[in-house]
Design a protein around this motif. Structure first.
Motif, PDB file in Angstrom:
ATOM      1  N   PHE A 180       4.173   2.142   3.644  1.00 29.04           N
ATOM      2  CA  PHE A 180       3.090   1.597   2.821  1.00 29.04           C
ATOM      3  C   PHE A 180       2.313   2.729   2.154  1.00 29.04           C
ATOM      4  N   PRO A 181       2.797   3.210   1.009  1.00 29.80           N
ATOM      5  CA  PRO A 181       2.097   4.308   0.321  1.00 29.80           C
ATOM      6  C   PRO A 181       0.708   3.878  -0.137  1.00 29.80           C
ATOM      7  N   LEU A 182      -0.180   4.846  -0.229  1.00 32.20           N
ATOM      8  CA  LEU A 182      -1.561   4.564  -0.638  1.00 32.20           C
ATOM      9  C   LEU A 182      -1.624   4.173  -2.112  1.00 32.20           C
ATOM     10  N   PRO A 183      -2.212   3.028  -2.452  1.00 29.71           N
ATOM     11  CA  PRO A 183      -2.425   2.696  -3.865  1.00 29.71           C
ATOM     12  C   PRO A 183      -3.468   3.634  -4.482  1.00 29.71           C
ATOM     13  N   ALA A 184      -3.237   4.049  -5.711  1.00 29.60           N
ATOM     14  CA  ALA A 184      -4.218   4.877  -6.419  1.00 29.60           C
ATOM     15  C   ALA A 184      -5.390   4.015  -6.868  1.00 29.60           C
ATOM     16  N   ARG A 185      -6.570   4.601  -6.924  1.00 33.16           N
ATOM     17  CA  ARG A 185      -7.737   3.864  -7.423  1.00 33.16           C
ATOM     18  C   ARG A 185      -7.546   3.538  -8.889  1.00 33.16           C
ATOM     19  N   ASP A 186      -7.900   2.305  -9.279  1.00 35.99           N
ATOM     20  CA  ASP A 186      -7.735   1.842 -10.652  1.00 35.99           C
ATOM     21  C   ASP A 186      -8.875   0.878 -10.974  1.00 35.99           C
ATOM     22  N   VAL A 187      -9.941   1.415 -11.556  1.00 36.63           N
ATOM     23  CA  VAL A 187     -11.151   0.630 -11.819  1.00 36.63           C
ATOM     24  C   VAL A 187     -10.859  -0.528 -12.761  1.00 36.63           C
ATOM     25  N   GLU A 188     -10.108  -0.284 -13.813  1.00 43.57           N
ATOM     26  CA  GLU A 188      -9.831  -1.343 -14.785  1.00 43.57           C
ATOM     27  C   GLU A 188      -8.980  -2.448 -14.173  1.00 43.57           C
ATOM     28  N   LYS A 189      -8.042  -2.062 -13.334  1.00 39.87           N
ATOM     29  CA  LYS A 189      -7.215  -3.068 -12.661  1.00 39.87           C
ATOM     30  C   LYS A 189      -8.062  -3.912 -11.722  1.00 39.87           C
ATOM     31  N   ALA A 190      -9.008  -3.275 -11.042  1.00 38.77           N
ATOM     32  CA  ALA A 190      -9.904  -4.012 -10.156  1.00 38.77           C
ATOM     33  C   ALA A 190     -10.724  -5.036 -10.935  1.00 38.77           C
ATOM     34  N   LYS A 191     -11.254  -4.638 -12.077  1.00 36.74           N
ATOM     35  CA  LYS A 191     -12.027  -5.562 -12.905  1.00 36.74           C
ATOM     36  C   LYS A 191     -11.152  -6.711 -13.402  1.00 36.74           C
ATOM     37  N   ALA A 192      -9.924  -6.379 -13.804  1.00 41.84           N
ATOM     38  CA  ALA A 192      -9.003  -7.408 -14.315  1.00 41.84           C
ATOM     39  C   ALA A 192      -8.654  -8.415 -13.219  1.00 41.84           C
ATOM     40  N   LEU A 193      -8.440  -7.933 -12.015  1.00 38.79           N
ATOM     41  CA  LEU A 193      -8.119  -8.834 -10.905  1.00 38.79           C
ATOM     42  C   LEU A 193      -9.285  -9.769 -10.595  1.00 38.79           C
ATOM     43  N   LEU A 194     -10.502  -9.253 -10.677  1.00 28.70           N
ATOM     44  CA  LEU A 194     -11.671 -10.115 -10.477  1.00 28.70           C
ATOM     45  C   LEU A 194     -11.739 -11.198 -11.544  1.00 28.70           C
ATOM     46  N   ALA A 195     -11.473 -10.807 -12.781  1.00 35.23           N
ATOM     47  CA  ALA A 195     -11.493 -11.777 -13.877  1.00 35.23           C
ATOM     48  C   ALA A 195     -10.428 -12.860 -13.661  1.00 35.23           C
ATOM     49  N   GLU A 196      -9.231 -12.442 -13.248  1.00 34.41           N
ATOM     50  CA  GLU A 196      -8.150 -13.398 -12.983  1.00 34.41           C
ATOM     51  C   GLU A 196      -8.520 -14.342 -11.848  1.00 34.41           C
ATOM     52  N   ALA A 197      -9.307 -13.857 -10.913  1.00 36.89           N
ATOM     53  CA  ALA A 197      -9.727 -14.674  -9.779  1.00 36.89           C
ATOM     54  C   ALA A 197     -10.874 -15.615 -10.136  1.00 36.89           C
ATOM     55  N   GLY A 198     -11.408 -15.488 -11.351  1.00 33.29           N
ATOM     56  CA  GLY A 198     -12.495 -16.353 -11.781  1.00 33.29           C
ATOM     57  C   GLY A 198     -13.863 -15.735 -11.670  1.00 33.29           C
ATOM     58  N   TYR A 199     -13.914 -14.388 -11.592  1.00 31.83           N
ATOM     59  CA  TYR A 199     -15.194 -13.697 -11.453  1.00 31.83           C
ATOM     60  C   TYR A 199     -15.309 -12.588 -12.500  1.00 31.83           C
ATOM     61  N   PRO A 200     -15.349 -12.956 -13.793  1.00 33.06           N
ATOM     62  CA  PRO A 200     -15.396 -11.927 -14.851  1.00 33.06           C
ATOM     63  C   PRO A 200     -16.674 -11.094 -14.815  1.00 33.06           C
ATOM     64  N   ASP A 201     -17.746 -11.645 -14.251  1.00 34.10           N
ATOM     65  CA  ASP A 201     -19.016 -10.914 -14.190  1.00 34.10           C
ATOM     66  C   ASP A 201     -19.198 -10.177 -12.868  1.00 34.10           C
ATOM     67  N   GLY A 202     -18.173 -10.207 -12.036  1.00 33.07           N
ATOM     68  CA  GLY A 202     -18.224  -9.475 -10.773  1.00 33.07           C
ATOM     69  C   GLY A 202     -18.676 -10.341  -9.609  1.00 33.07           C
ATOM     70  N   ILE A 203     -18.769  -9.712  -8.448  1.00 34.42           N
ATOM     71  CA  ILE A 203     -19.155 -10.413  -7.221  1.00 34.42           C
ATOM     72  C   ILE A 203     -20.163  -9.566  -6.439  1.00 34.42           C
ATOM     73  N   GLU A 204     -20.858 -10.241  -5.530  1.00 34.41           N
ATOM     74  CA  GLU A 204     -21.761  -9.556  -4.603  1.00 34.41           C
ATOM     75  C   GLU A 204     -21.321  -9.890  -3.184  1.00 34.41           C
ATOM     76  N   ILE A 205     -21.060  -8.859  -2.388  1.00 35.41           N
ATOM     77  CA  ILE A 205     -20.611  -9.037  -1.012  1.00 35.41           C
ATOM     78  C   ILE A 205     -21.411  -8.101  -0.109  1.00 35.41           C
TER      79      ILE A 205
END
Length: 510
Positions: free
Chosen positions: A324-349
């Protein structure tokens, strides 16, 4: 008159040196240990944490235990045998007394085994034993049958949860028993000042070779730098969990020594998949792509241990971190995945963590990195026992924890953390309920050693990483500091240290 004055002064000086614990005084019969956190309970069936176990290991004993080479050796069992695929028999050692004066009986063993089978904290280790089959046979032996053949059962019986207790003491103690433990071990319980110290004294009636120290005191010192300062000053003889920033201080101090070894443990960032929005895989993926895990781990742990990639280190049988190699950090991919999940404005956790400095530092670094990905993460720091209660009640979003396998076997790492029967106190704090994963975990633990078992655990690890129930963060390296005059410290991969054979003597030059 002058001679009499000198004699009085000598006596006074002698008294002062003795009271202050000078070399050669009675204080040399006391071993003082610094621990990060207090024990949760001293009833070994009621908890499954390292801090409680380190104290319980001095008070109690099991039928069998691991030696320093991870070989199984008898303790309260004089001998043992596997009668057939599912039947195990233990001949109980005679002449052993509990700390309350009661003699160890086979009935105490039956009572203790049934307690550990019933306990929600450790049932993953013992629920393969048929409770109704646990019985006394041949007058001084205890026998039980498994529900099905189970490869790690003898290893599991070495766990603190299987320590033997006195039925009378437990029954009469009721809910107060956890604060007044009674075992057969080389040290007896004396007192417990919560969040401050636990005091033990030598068991003069111990059946085996007695302990070398008259008194053992566990001092609770949460802050890592303070543990090192106490070690340097002689305020403690041994300090557990030395922090990386203090390694140089110990290495360069001729009055100190360092013990280190990779453990059977993985530290991880857990994700509570029973809560929205974390029940969405894309959100979990976004969190993972939003952090540079290796950068964080290297900065916090400073080269101690290794950045984790999979749920198990290679020190555990069937661990395949290289898969299981380490995934590289990818800010844009993270934002895109949130948008695909239905959270284009982000989340609070939120992230809950214990008050261990390294965990707080990891949480702080994650908070900063995730903020760039439209993820606001609040941090909640809790004292250890309150922290565990929060995790058990499913009130966390993200959390940080470490899990050390009870033996070098994959079952002890993966079953308690990912089987649906273990949610909450059993260890499954991510509240995963995956039927496919359950079926594989049930199958793998019963398979004999070999290629089929190896493949089953490879499949299990792949599901865990594909679903991102955990973000494995750090393969643990245990660091223990000690004064140079300490010998016989039993460093091991388990992280539980029986202290009976420790000797305090003259410091040796490094």
């Amino acid at each position: 008159m002058k001679k009499r004055t000198l004699i009085i002064m000598a006596l006074v000086l002698s008294f002062v040196l003795t009271a202050c614990g000078g070399k050669g005084s009675g204080a040399d019969d006391t071993l003082t240990i610094a621990m990060v956190s207090d024990a949760v309970s001293l009833d070994p069936t009621q908890t499954n944490d390292t801090y409680s176990s380190n104290v319980s290991f001095q008070i109690y004993e099991g039928l069998i235990t691991h030696d320093n080479n991870n070989e199984i050796v008898p303790v309260l069992a004089e001998s043992y045998e596997q009668v057939d695929d599912v039947t195990y028999r233990f001949k109980i050692r005679e002449g052993v007394k509990f700390h309350n004066g009661e003699e160890l009986t086979p009935e105490d063993v039956v009572f203790s085994l049934k307690r550990c089978i019933d306990s929600p904290n450790i049932k993953h280790l013992f629920n393969v034993i048929d409770k109704d089959s646990v019985k006394v046979v041949d007058g001084n032996s205890v026998e039980f049958k498994l529900l099905a053949p189970y490869t790690p059962i003898l290893h599991n019986l070495c766990h603190p949860g299987a320590f033997i207790q006195n039925e009378k003491a437990v029954t009469e103690g009721g809910s107060d028993y956890q604060m007044n433990p009674v075992g057969t071990g080389p040290y007896k319980f004396v007192s417990w000042a919560k969040a401050d110290n636990i005091k033990l004294e030598k068991n003069e009636d111990y059946w085996g070779e007695p302990g070398n120290m008259n008194t053992i005191i566990f001092r609770i010192i949460p802050e890592g730098t303070n543990r090192t300062i106490e070690l340097e000053s002689g305020g403690v003889d041994i300090a557990y969990d030395i922090i990386p920033t203090d390694l140089k201080k110990i290495d360069e101090n001729d009055e100190l020594q360092l013990f280190r070894d990779f453990s059977l443990g993985t530290h991880y960032i857990g994700i509570n998949v029973s809560k929205e929005p974390l029940n969405n895989l894309k959100v979990r993926q976004a969190i993972r792509y939003g952090i540079d895990l290796d950068q964080i781990i290297q900065a916090v742990w400073m080269g101690v241990g290794e950045t984790a990639t999979g749920p198990m280190p290679s020190t555990i049988n069937y661990g395949i971190p290289e898969a299981f190699p380490l995934p590289a950090r990818d800010v844009e991919k993270a934002k895109a995945l949130l948008a695909e999940a239905g959270y284009p404005d982000g989340i609070e956790i939120s992230m809950a963590t214990s008050d261990k400095k390294e965990r707080i530092d990891i949480a702080t670094a994650m908070k900063e990195q995730l903020a760039e990905c439209n993820i606001t993460m609040n941090i909640e720091v809790l004292e250890w026992s309150a922290y565990l209660k929060k995790l058990e009640s499913a009130n966390s979003d993200l959390f940080q924890l470490g899990w050390t396998a009870d033996a070098p076997d994959a079952d002890g790492m993966l079953y308690p953390n990912f089987h649906s029967s273990q949610v909450g106190p059993g260890g499954n704090y991510t509240f995963v309920e995956n039927p496919e994963l359950d079926a594989l975990l049930d199958k793998a633990r019963l398979l004999p050693e070999g290629e089929e078992r190896k493949q089953a655990y490879a499949d299990i690890q792949k599901i865990i990483m594909d679903e991102w129930y955990w973000i494995p963060s750090y393969y643990e390296e245990k660091l223990v500091g000690a004064r140079a005059d300490i010998s016989g410290f039993p460093m091991n991969a388990m992280g539980w240290y029986p202290l009976k054979d420790i000797v305090k003597g003259e410091a040796e030059a490094k």
